[in-house]
Design a protein around this motif. Sequence first.
Motif, PDB file in Angstrom:
ATOM      1  N   GLU A   1       0.848  -1.199   0.000  1.00  0.00           N
ATOM      2  CA  GLU A   1       0.000   0.000   0.000  1.00  0.00           C
ATOM      3  C   GLU A   1       0.880   1.244   0.000  1.00  0.00           C
ATOM      4  OE1 GLU A   1      -3.238  -0.027   2.871  1.00  0.00           O
ATOM      5  OE2 GLU A   1      -3.137   2.164   2.970  1.00  0.00           O
TER       6      GLU A   1
ATOM      7  N   ARG B   1      -4.258   9.241  -4.802  1.00  0.00           N
ATOM      8  CA  ARG B   1      -5.041   9.036  -3.577  1.00  0.00           C
ATOM      9  C   ARG B   1      -5.873   7.791  -3.770  1.00  0.00           C
ATOM     10  NH1 ARG B   1      -6.681  14.584  -3.574  1.00  0.00           N
ATOM     11  NH2 ARG B   1      -5.335  15.684  -2.112  1.00  0.00           N
ATOM     12  N   TYR B   2      -6.046   7.033  -2.724  1.00  0.00           N
ATOM     13  CA  TYR B   2      -6.806   5.792  -2.831  1.00  0.00           C
ATOM     14  C   TYR B   2      -8.266   6.062  -3.203  1.00  0.00           C
ATOM     15  CZ  TYR B   2      -9.288   1.581  -1.602  1.00  0.00           C
ATOM     16  OH  TYR B   2     -10.090   0.468  -1.663  1.00  0.00           O
ATOM     17  N   THR B   3      -8.747   5.350  -4.219  1.00  0.00           N
ATOM     18  CA  THR B   3     -10.199   5.261  -4.444  1.00  0.00           C
ATOM     19  C   THR B   3     -10.496   3.792  -4.706  1.00  0.00           C
ATOM     20  OG1 THR B   3     -10.062   5.566  -6.838  1.00  0.00           O
ATOM     21  CG2 THR B   3     -10.462   7.557  -5.519  1.00  0.00           C
ATOM     22  N   THR B   4     -11.637   3.355  -4.241  1.00  0.00           N
ATOM     23  CA  THR B   4     -12.007   1.947  -4.399  1.00  0.00           C
ATOM     24  C   THR B   4     -12.023   1.578  -5.877  1.00  0.00           C
ATOM     25  OG1 THR B   4     -13.472   2.340  -2.535  1.00  0.00           O
ATOM     26  CG2 THR B   4     -13.703   0.234  -3.655  1.00  0.00           C
TER      27      THR B   4
ATOM     28  N   ASP C   1     -11.137  -2.011   2.727  1.00  0.00           N
ATOM     29  CA  ASP C   1     -12.116  -1.618   1.706  1.00  0.00           C
ATOM     30  C   ASP C   1     -11.839  -2.360   0.395  1.00  0.00           C
ATOM     31  OD1 ASP C   1     -14.140   0.446   0.673  1.00  0.00           O
ATOM     32  OD2 ASP C   1     -12.440   0.749  -0.680  1.00  0.00           O
TER      33      ASP C   1
ATOM     34  N   TYR D   1      -8.350   1.531  -7.685  1.00  0.00           N
ATOM     35  CA  TYR D   1      -7.473   0.475  -7.154  1.00  0.00           C
ATOM     36  C   TYR D   1      -8.039  -0.914  -7.433  1.00  0.00           C
ATOM     37  CZ  TYR D   1      -3.929   3.348  -4.929  1.00  0.00           C
ATOM     38  OH  TYR D   1      -2.872   4.200  -4.713  1.00  0.00           O
TER      39      TYR D   1
ATOM     40  N   HIS E   1      -7.777   1.283   4.042  1.00  0.00           N
ATOM     41  CA  HIS E   1      -7.876   1.097   2.587  1.00  0.00           C
ATOM     42  C   HIS E   1      -7.900  -0.380   2.215  1.00  0.00           C
ATOM     43  CE1 HIS E   1      -6.063   5.360   1.786  1.00  0.00           C
ATOM     44  NE2 HIS E   1      -7.296   5.389   2.238  1.00  0.00           N
TER      45      HIS E   1
END
Length: 332
Positions: A13, A76-79, A108, A82, A105
Motif C-alpha cells: 500500500e 489518492r486511494y479510491t475503491t 475496503d 485500485y 484502505h
Amino acid sequence: MEAKTKDLWVLIETKEDGSAQNVGLELLNPGRMLADKQGGALVAIVIGNNVDESVKAASAYGADKVIVVEGEEYQRYTTDAYATALVTLVEKYGPTSMMIGATPHGRDLGPRVSCRLQTGLTADCTALDIDEESGNVAWTRPAFGGNLMATILCPDHRPQIGTVRPGVFKKADPTEGKAEIIREDIHVPADQIRTKLLESIKEAAGELVDLEGAEIIVSGGRGVGGPEGFAPVKELADALGGVVGTSRAAVDAGWIAHAHQVGQTGKTVGPKLYVACGISGAIQHVAGMSSSDCIVAINKDPDAPIFDIADYGIVGDLFEVLPILTAEVKKL
Ligand code: FAD
C-alpha cells in the motif's frame, strides 16, 4: 478463476507521497515463507503515483518481482481505481494467493476485489501458514467475538485472498534488492471513478499514541485500580523511553483513552519489550501483543494466564514492583 502460477502476491500500500505503508513491507516477510512453501515467486504489487521509493523498498525487503501500476488516478486511494487495477493484474497473471494489509484502505479494497474475482477473503488475519495436507494458505483470525482463533482455508477458488493486521509481522532485514521490475500500463478513466475528494478537514487530533511504532510499551490493566493507578505505569514507561498501553477493561472503565488500547479491538503491537502490569492475559489482549520480542508480566495472581506467554514473570503487587523497577532503570 484458475491460478496460472504458484506465485504469492503482497500488495504494497502506498501513501500519497508515493512511499510505502509499513504493513506491505512487513507482509513480505511471512510472504517469503509462504511463497517458498507454495513453490512460487514472491511478487509485490505497487499501485500509486511516483512510487519509486515503494518499488525500491519492496525489492529491498525481499520481493522476487515487483509489478508496478502508476498514474495520477492512483495518487489518492479510491475503491474504483485500485480495485480495477488490481483485478486487471490478477486476471492477467493468475497468482495463487494474495495478501493485503488490514488498513482502512486494505479493508475496503480486499472484499471488493475478492467479490469481483468470485473468490474468498479471510479478513483481519493474525497468523499465516501453509496447510501441509492441502497446500492451501492457512489463514488464522479471531472468531466468535474473539473467543477463539479460527484457521480458514480457501480450497476451491483462486486466488486465496487475506487481509492481515499491521504490526503482526516484523519486516525482514533489508538487502540491496534485486527484484525484477515489471511495469503495467493500466488506466482508469475519471468517469469510472465514482468518488472524489472534495475537501480534507483535519480534526483536532485527540491523544496521539504511537503504539504500533513503539519499541517499548508498558501497559496497565484493570489491576491498576483507577485512573490514578496509571501514574507508576507511566513513570516506568518514561524511564524506559517507551509509551503507555492498556487493556480494554481499563478503557471501558473510563480510566484511559482508547488510543492506548492493545488487543483485538485495539492496536496490534510488536515492540522489543512489552511490560504487562495488572493484566490477566485474556485471548483478546494477547492477540494484540503476543509477537512482542520480550514480554514481562507483573501480576499478583500466580495463575494469571499472562504468565503462560511471558518471558519473565513477577508475582507481586504492581504498586510495589513498579517503583522498584523504575528506580533501577533510572540508575542505568
Ligand atoms: P482483568 O482480566 O480483570 O485482569 C486484571 C488482572 O490484574 C488480574 O489478573 C489480577 O490478578 C491483576 N491484579 C489486580 N490487582 C493487581 C495489583 N495490585 N498488582 C498486580 N496485579 C494485579 N481486551 C483487551 O485488552 N484488548 C482488546 O482489544 C479486547 N478486545 C475484546 C474484544 C471482544 C469481542 C471481547 C469479547 C473482549 C475483548 N477484550 C479486549 C476484553 C478481554 O476479554 C478482557 O476482558 C480484558 O483484556 C481484561 O482486561 P484486564 O486484563 O486488564 O482485566
